[in-house]
Each structure stands twice: as structure tokens, then as C-alpha cells.
Design an enzyme around this catalytic site. Structure first.
Site, PDB file in Angstrom:
ATOM      1  N   ASP A  96      36.966  54.756 107.948  1.00 43.06           N
ATOM      2  CA  ASP A  96      36.491  53.461 107.800  1.00 43.06           C
ATOM      3  C   ASP A  96      35.602  54.154 108.105  1.00 43.06           C
ATOM      4  O   ASP A  96      35.725  54.276 109.794  1.00 43.06           O
ATOM      5  CB  ASP A  96      37.730  52.936 108.763  1.00 43.06           C
ATOM      6  N   LYS A 110      28.800  44.999 110.126  1.00 45.35           N
ATOM      7  CA  LYS A 110      28.230  45.567 111.840  1.00 45.35           C
ATOM      8  C   LYS A 110      26.858  46.439 111.201  1.00 45.35           C
ATOM      9  O   LYS A 110      25.913  46.378 112.030  1.00 45.35           O
ATOM     10  CB  LYS A 110      29.138  47.292 111.762  1.00 45.35           C
ATOM     11  N   TRP A 165      41.450  49.608 115.810  1.00 45.36           N
ATOM     12  CA  TRP A 165      40.846  49.397 113.851  1.00 45.36           C
ATOM     13  C   TRP A 165      41.943  50.790 113.365  1.00 45.36           C
ATOM     14  O   TRP A 165      42.476  50.619 112.049  1.00 45.36           O
ATOM     15  CB  TRP A 165      39.767  49.821 113.668  1.00 45.36           C
TER      16      TRP A 165
END
Ligand code: PLP
Length: 360
Positions: free
Chosen positions: A171, A195, A101
Site C-alpha cells: 500500500d 494523498k 492502515w
């Protein structure tokens, strides 16, 4: 009704209480005669929902007044582009590459300017967090970027990097609301909520006010300019109304549980059960350097692909689902977010012990 123990990395398990409440309010939200899905985002009823969600989040995270809270769309992946569009005044930024990511965000930033790799753990398949105490950060960098919890590889920054005074952008998709945070250490904290916080379709961004300006890269779409969203309290256009409503319920659920320090304590307890077993097991072992282990995503392997596949298959049949590791790394991964009860982890470990005995 029969519910499984869902170890998915995302979209992921949500608190049953929240789902039940949403079900109860489905046909008639508190006397409005309609579902939250059916109401105008400009209505008084909805305005209360989004305002209360923001107030609860501010309270939970102790967000200072000089930070804006935005509820956005586009997933964390769209935000990879929003960061350089809104922050790259000098067209240069530093990225710490600790997994896929972070790498995707870095590659996206390269479209807009010079993205510099400050550190990386690619040399050991992202199984650790690199030393970030003295990074080659230069004066002309607009910000330093991290992915704080690596969903796929299961590592987490336990100390934030020394950014040498530069704005930190993080993030936090897979560790959002899993423990207390000092918001003042960041310029931007953001994450997709699917998530640990809510249903897919919402991104929450917490941004220091002085970073929200009209001075964005030329060509930045109106919708992706943070100023547009901030000036309109996330209601420039139709927001992901229903998703925000569910996030609001999750915030209330966390508050009821005792807030983020209690959440952290519970998450540590759960993770310890699993990690302790991985450390003593002769069959299964963790794949991450101990001091960098995530509380949320726990990857593990047997070292034998066939046995891994057998385990995943038998676990699924026993009601422990979504344990297969990410398609790029194989093995197994148990995501044990806030809403995973301790009992789910205990039962998983009992199942793993039994599997180990049978396959010794
Ligand atoms: C899942 C995930 C993403 C991607 O989220 P999308 O909302 O699907 O774009 C980005 N970063 C992290 C850390 C993630 O876990």
C-alpha cells in the site's frame, strides 16, 4: 483568491497549475463543448484521457509491460479485501504491522483466511520500522503485505522486506510518485490517490500480470475481481472519470518537473528543512526513529497537550492549516506531499521558530 498552506494528510494539496488548468477546461474541454464531468466514458475524447494518463504513469514509474495498470474505485480500504480475494489461493498470508492502515488490511484479510503477523512495531507506538531481513515466512504463504509509508505515524520502509521469494504487496497511498521505485520488486503496488496524486475516489493498482487470474476466492464480486478490470482496461463499468483526468494532469506536472528522481530530491530538501529544525528545537520534537522517517508525513509534539493545541490554533490563524495530528495520536503532523512548495515548509518552520521564542 487566497490560498492557505494546506498540510492535510489527505485529501491533500494539489499543484496549483493543475487546478488552474482544470478550471480553464471546466466548461469546454478542448473544443468538445462539455466538461470532462459530462462526457461518456466510452467517448473517443475520454478514451484519449485515460489512455494518456496510463501511458504517462508507465513512463514516470518505468512500469514493465508485464504489469497492468488499473484505475479503480472503493478507496484503499476496499482494496484491503481485494488483496486476499484475488491472491489467497492457500488462504494464508503474512502481514507486517507498522501502523493503523497495515493493521486494518491485516484484520480484513482475516475474514478470508489466515493472516499471520510477521512483525510489528506496535510495542513503541509504531515509531519505527521493524527489522524485516529474516521474517518467519512459510512456504504456504500467498504473499507478504506492507504499508510502505505510514501516513499516521510518519515512518517509511527505506529497504523492502526480504519476502523469501513471496509476492510483495504494498500500500503506497501516501508515498505514491514521491520517489523512483523498482516496480519489478513488487507483485502489487496500490494506493488511494487522494494523498499524493489526485482527488479522492480513485485507486491506482499496478499488478503483475501472472497474479491476475480467474482463480479467486469463491464469492468474490465481479467488480472486485482484478481480471474483470484488467480485461476491460478499467472500463468494465463507469470509472471515476473526472478523478482520473486530474491524476493525468498531475502525471504531466511531475513529468514537466523532471520526473520521480527530481521529485525525490525536492521532497528530501523540504523534509530536511523541517527535520533539521525539529532536531535542534528545544520545544518541538519528532516522534519517529530517525532512520525510518517519512519524507511525506512529519509528526511532531511539544510534549504538552495544551501547548500543542495552542500551536495548532495559532498556526491555523496564520494560514498553516490541517496541522493537527491524527485523532488517535494527538500532537501535530505536517504532510508535505509533492505539491507542497518548499516555500510552504520554510514559512512553517519560521512560524514554529517564532512560536518557540514566544513560548520558551
Ligand atoms: C488514507 C490511507 C488509506 C485509506 O484510504 P481510503 O481511500 O480512505 O480507503 C489506506 N492506506 C494508507 C497508507 C492511507 O494513507
Amino acid at each position: 483568491m487566497s490560498r492557505v498552506y494546506n498540510f492535510s494528510a489527505g485529501p491533500a494539496v494539489l499543484p496549483e497549475e493543475v487546478l488552474q488548468e482544470a478550471a480553464d477546461e471546466m466548461m469546454d474541454y478542448r473544443g468538445s463543448g462539455m466538461s470532462v464531468m459530462e462526457m461518456s466514458h466510452r467517448s473517443k475524447v475520454y478514451d484519449n484521457i485515460i489512455k494518456e494518463a496510463e501511458a504517462d504513469l508507465r513512463e514516470l514509474m518505468n512500469i514493465p509491460d508485464n504489469y497492468k495498470v488499473l484505475f479503480l474505485q472503493g478507496g484503499a480500504s476496499q482494496f484491503f479485501a481485494e488483496v486476499p480475494m484475488n491472491l489467497m489461493k492457500n488462504k494464508k498470508a503474512g502481514y507486517i504491522i507498522t501502523g493503523q492502515w497495515a493493521k486494518k488490511a491485516y484484520q480484513e484479510a482475516k475474514i478470508y483466511g489466515e493472516a499471520v503477523e510477521l512483525a510489528s512495531s506496535a510495542d513503541e507506538t509504531f515509531s519505527y520500522i521493524p527489522d524485516c531481513s529474516d521474517l518467519p515466512i512459510t512456504d504456504d504463504m500467498d504473499y507478504v503485505y506492507i504499508c510502505e509509508n505510514n501516513t499516521i505515524y510518519g515512518t517509511k520502509f527505506k529497504t523492502l522486506p526480504n519476502t523469501k521469494g513471496k509476492t510483495l504487496v504494498a500500500d503506497v497511498s501516501s508515498c505514491f510518485l514521491s520517489e523512483p521505485v523498482d516496480v519489478t520488486k513488487y507483485g502489487v503496488i496500490y494506493g488511494g490517490v487522494q494523498k499524493n496524486v489526485g482527488p479522492a475516489g480513485v485507486v491506482i493498482a499496478i499488478i503483475r500480470e501472472n497474479l491476475i487470474t480467474d482463480d479467486v476466492l469463491p464469492g468474490t464480486p465481479t467488480m472486485l475481481k482484478w481480471k474483470t478490470q484488467a480485461d476491460n482496461d478499467s472500463l468494465y463499468n463507469t470509472p471515476p472519470c473526472y478523478g482520473i483526468y486530474i491524476c493525468g494532469k498531475v502525471f504531466k506536472w511531475i513529468k514537466k518537473m523532471g520526473g520521480l528522481s527530481v521529485m525525490k530530491q525536492k521532497n528530501e530538501e523540504k523534509a530536511k528543512i523541517l527535520y533539521d529544525y525539529l532536531d535542534e528545537s528545544k520545544l518541538f520534537h519528532g516522534t519517529v526513529r530517525k532512520e525510518d522517517r517519512s519524507l511525506m508525513n512529519v509528526p511532531f509534539v511539544t510534549g504538552n497537550e495544551e501547548l500543542d493545541a495552542k500551536f495548532v490554533k495559532e498556526a491555523t490563524a496564520a494560514g498553516f492549516v490541517n496541522l493537527k495530528g491524527h485523532r488517535t495520536v494527538g500532537g501535530m503532523r505536517a504532510s508535505i506531499y509533492n505539491a507542497m512548495p518548499k516555500e510552504g515548509v520554510e514559512k512553517l518552520v519560521a512560524f514554529m521558530k517564532k512560536f518557540e521564542e514566544e513560548n520558551a
